[in-house]
Design an enzyme around this catalytic site. Structure first.
Site, PDB file in Angstrom:
ATOM      1  N   LYS A  17      81.445  76.390   3.619  1.00 24.27           N
ATOM      2  CA  LYS A  17      81.955  77.400   2.687  1.00 24.27           C
ATOM      3  C   LYS A  17      81.600  77.075   1.238  1.00 24.27           C
ATOM      4  O   LYS A  17      81.106  77.925   0.524  1.00 24.27           O
ATOM      5  CB  LYS A  17      83.496  77.488   2.761  1.00 24.27           C
ATOM      6  CG  LYS A  17      84.049  78.231   3.926  1.00 24.27           C
ATOM      7  CD  LYS A  17      85.519  78.570   3.695  1.00 24.27           C
ATOM      8  CE  LYS A  17      86.436  77.377   3.460  1.00 24.27           C
ATOM      9  NZ  LYS A  17      86.674  76.536   4.617  1.00 24.27           N
ATOM     10  N   ARG A  93      94.101  81.963   3.277  1.00 26.17           N
ATOM     11  CA  ARG A  93      94.099  81.063   4.426  1.00 26.17           C
ATOM     12  C   ARG A  93      95.172  81.438   5.424  1.00 26.17           C
ATOM     13  O   ARG A  93      95.236  80.862   6.495  1.00 26.17           O
ATOM     14  CB  ARG A  93      94.403  79.655   3.915  1.00 26.17           C
ATOM     15  CG  ARG A  93      93.253  78.680   3.974  1.00 26.17           C
ATOM     16  CD  ARG A  93      93.822  77.371   3.523  1.00 26.17           C
ATOM     17  NE  ARG A  93      93.022  76.214   3.657  1.00 26.17           N
ATOM     18  CZ  ARG A  93      92.042  75.823   2.871  1.00 26.17           C
ATOM     19  NH1 ARG A  93      91.613  76.599   1.909  1.00 26.17           N
ATOM     20  NH2 ARG A  93      91.468  74.663   3.054  1.00 26.17           N
ATOM     21  N   ARG A 130      80.675  63.853   4.431  1.00 24.37           N
ATOM     22  CA  ARG A 130      80.706  64.634   3.190  1.00 24.37           C
ATOM     23  C   ARG A 130      81.133  63.781   1.987  1.00 24.37           C
ATOM     24  O   ARG A 130      82.059  62.981   2.074  1.00 24.37           O
ATOM     25  CB  ARG A 130      81.691  65.796   3.355  1.00 24.37           C
ATOM     26  CG  ARG A 130      81.922  66.587   2.062  1.00 24.37           C
ATOM     27  CD  ARG A 130      82.458  67.949   2.321  1.00 24.37           C
ATOM     28  NE  ARG A 130      83.910  67.968   2.528  1.00 24.37           N
ATOM     29  CZ  ARG A 130      84.595  69.100   2.713  1.00 24.37           C
ATOM     30  NH1 ARG A 130      83.981  70.261   2.737  1.00 24.37           N
ATOM     31  NH2 ARG A 130      85.901  69.057   2.907  1.00 24.37           N
ATOM     32  N   ARG A 162      86.323  62.340  -0.416  1.00 21.96           N
ATOM     33  CA  ARG A 162      87.631  62.927  -0.709  1.00 21.96           C
ATOM     34  C   ARG A 162      88.733  62.273   0.097  1.00 21.96           C
ATOM     35  O   ARG A 162      88.559  61.979   1.269  1.00 21.96           O
ATOM     36  CB  ARG A 162      87.594  64.419  -0.375  1.00 21.96           C
ATOM     37  CG  ARG A 162      87.651  65.300  -1.585  1.00 21.96           C
ATOM     38  CD  ARG A 162      87.344  66.712  -1.210  1.00 21.96           C
ATOM     39  NE  ARG A 162      88.323  67.275  -0.278  1.00 21.96           N
ATOM     40  CZ  ARG A 162      88.264  68.533   0.164  1.00 21.96           C
ATOM     41  NH1 ARG A 162      87.292  69.320  -0.236  1.00 21.96           N
ATOM     42  NH2 ARG A 162      89.168  68.987   0.997  1.00 21.96           N
ATOM     43  N   ARG A 173      94.011  69.351   9.228  1.00 20.62           N
ATOM     44  CA  ARG A 173      93.502  70.586   8.625  1.00 20.62           C
ATOM     45  C   ARG A 173      92.884  71.497   9.676  1.00 20.62           C
ATOM     46  O   ARG A 173      93.031  72.711   9.618  1.00 20.62           O
ATOM     47  CB  ARG A 173      92.498  70.261   7.520  1.00 20.62           C
ATOM     48  CG  ARG A 173      93.185  70.016   6.184  1.00 20.62           C
ATOM     49  CD  ARG A 173      92.473  68.970   5.347  1.00 20.62           C
ATOM     50  NE  ARG A 173      91.151  69.374   4.950  1.00 20.62           N
ATOM     51  CZ  ARG A 173      90.123  68.534   4.780  1.00 20.62           C
ATOM     52  NH1 ARG A 173      90.279  67.250   5.023  1.00 20.62           N
ATOM     53  NH2 ARG A 173      88.965  68.982   4.387  1.00 20.62           N
TER      54      ARG A 173
HETATM   55  P1  ADP Z   1      89.123  72.187   3.080  1.00 20.10           P
HETATM   56  O1  ADP Z   1      88.608  73.572   3.283  1.00 20.10           O
HETATM   57  O2  ADP Z   1      88.133  71.145   3.474  1.00 20.10           O
HETATM   58  O3  ADP Z   1      90.492  71.952   3.638  1.00 20.10           O
HETATM   59  P2  ADP Z   1      89.753  72.819   0.303  1.00 20.10           P
HETATM   60  O4  ADP Z   1      89.144  72.161  -0.862  1.00 20.10           O
HETATM   61  O5  ADP Z   1      89.511  74.249   0.513  1.00 20.10           O
HETATM   62  O6  ADP Z   1      89.253  71.939   1.539  1.00 20.10           O
HETATM   63  O7  ADP Z   1      91.337  72.593   0.307  1.00 20.10           O
HETATM   64  C1  ADP Z   1      91.909  71.331   0.166  1.00 20.10           C
HETATM   65  C2  ADP Z   1      93.419  71.422   0.268  1.00 20.10           C
HETATM   66  O8  ADP Z   1      93.929  72.269  -0.786  1.00 20.10           O
HETATM   67  C3  ADP Z   1      93.963  72.046   1.543  1.00 20.10           C
HETATM   68  O9  ADP Z   1      94.058  71.108   2.589  1.00 20.10           O
HETATM   69  C4  ADP Z   1      95.339  72.558   1.064  1.00 20.10           C
HETATM   70  O10 ADP Z   1      96.271  71.510   0.950  1.00 20.10           O
HETATM   71  C5  ADP Z   1      95.044  73.050  -0.347  1.00 20.10           C
HETATM   72  N1  ADP Z   1      94.680  74.480  -0.381  1.00 20.10           N
HETATM   73  C6  ADP Z   1      93.490  74.994  -0.783  1.00 20.10           C
HETATM   74  N2  ADP Z   1      93.467  76.335  -0.673  1.00 20.10           N
HETATM   75  C7  ADP Z   1      94.692  76.689  -0.176  1.00 20.10           C
HETATM   76  C8  ADP Z   1      95.307  77.930   0.185  1.00 20.10           C
HETATM   77  N3  ADP Z   1      94.654  79.103   0.085  1.00 20.10           N
HETATM   78  N4  ADP Z   1      96.568  77.901   0.680  1.00 20.10           N
HETATM   79  C9  ADP Z   1      97.230  76.752   0.816  1.00 20.10           C
HETATM   80  N5  ADP Z   1      96.724  75.551   0.515  1.00 20.10           N
HETATM   81  C10 ADP Z   1      95.465  75.500   0.019  1.00 20.10           C
END
Ligand code: ADP
Ligand code: ZN
Length: 265
Positions: A17, A93, A130, A162, A173
């Site tokens: 993504k 999400r 990653r 990360r 996740r």
């Molecule tokens: P990944 O897709 O690898 O989980 P992201 O960088 O998109 O990584 O998100 C990292 C973290 O940020 C998630 O595990 C969550 O805790 C939080 N987060 C990001 N976007 C959202 C969202 N739309 N709703 C709730 N939590 C979010």
């Protein structure tokens, strides 16, 4: 003028993504809005929101819907998103977030949610390797590192593993993705808009597929308000070799092959 657009990119962790949203953002000249990057930025700046988010993020849990929605509402209210649109990455999400987004955009609406589909064993491999820039969020991997060891090519920032890319947090996740984000995909599919493309292959191959899917949808629906920029005739239907690259309401089984590059997340 290149027409803007209001896009959402869906896909499990490691589907690519982040990488693909940057490419869409450049191609259509629309701001890339990643809620994960925004939340990490808040943490770094030590804001109240950042502190609140930290405990969820480190363990791979989702931030409460109303907190994320408020943050996104502020971002969508900026001039660039108002005039050009956006590509949303990591948001919505949950179905509640998608409903919240619809309300925020009303009376306008989303142009297209695109789902990048990648089999789980492959995303597990991608996430383990990653690496990301702490400052600008550029994505690297152990297979495709920055030119100078762990210094970002783009901004000179430090490239790190990360904290939530550990095995336990990744599994958490992915579980949450199944529980909360998969229903969202069903929800969008029922609304009749979702396009799915295969995320297997090189980043270039995937972005060609994505842009073709967006362009194709745009011309089929008479434009997202304005005519489309032609992207070099990349229609997946006119190219027999690209065959199962994307379909408008696919079975999640289509289009999988071994990943020749396996380098992005
Ligand atoms: P990944 O897709 O690898 O989980 P992201 O960088 O998109 O990584 O998100 C990292 C973290 O940020 C998630 O595990 C969550 O805790 C939080 N987060 C990001 N976007 C959202 C969202 N739309 N709703 C709730 N939590 C979010
Ligand atoms: Zn950087």
């Amino acid at each position: 003028m290149i027409p803007g657009g209001r896009l959402v990119v869906l896909g499990k962790q490691g589907a690519g993504k982040g990488t693909q949203c940057v490419r869409l953002s450049h191609h259509y000249v629309i701001p890339h809005i990643s809620t994960g990057d925004m939340l990490r930025g808040e943490q770094k700046a030590g804001t109240e929101l950042g502190l609140e988010a930290q405990r969820y993020m480190d363990s791979g849990e989702l931030i409460p819907d109303e907190v994320v929605l408020k943050m996104v509402a502020q971002r969508l209210d900026q001039d660039d998103t108002r005039t050009r649109g956006f590509v949303l990455d990591g948001f919505p999400r949950t179905v509640a977030q998608a409903e919240g987004l619809d309300e925020l955009l009303s009376p306008a609406s989303l142009d297209l949610p695109v789902n990048i589909v990648v089999p789980t064993p492959l995303v597990l491999r991608r996430l383990a390797s990653r690496r990301v820039c702490e400052d600008c969020a550029a994505i690297y991997s152990t297979v495709s590192p920055p030119r100078v060891a762990w210094i970002c090519d783009a901004c000179g920032g430090e490239v790190i593993h990360r904290e939530d890319d550990t095995e336990a947090a990744i599994h958490r996740r992915l579980d949450l993705y199944e529980q909360q984000t998969q229903p969202l995909i069903t929800w969008y599919r029922r609304a009749g808009k979702l396009v799915s493309i295969s995320g297997v292959g090189s980043p270039e191959a995937v972005s060609d597929r994505l842009i073709a899917a967006v362009d194709d949808h745009r011309s089929a629906s008479g434009g997202f308000g304005a005519p489309l920029r032609v992207s070099g005739g990349l229609s997946p239907r006119s190219d027999p070799d690209e065959g199962a690259g994307y379909e408008s309401d696919p079975d999640e089984g289509a289009g999988y092959e071994s990943d020749p590059e396996e380098r992005h997340g």
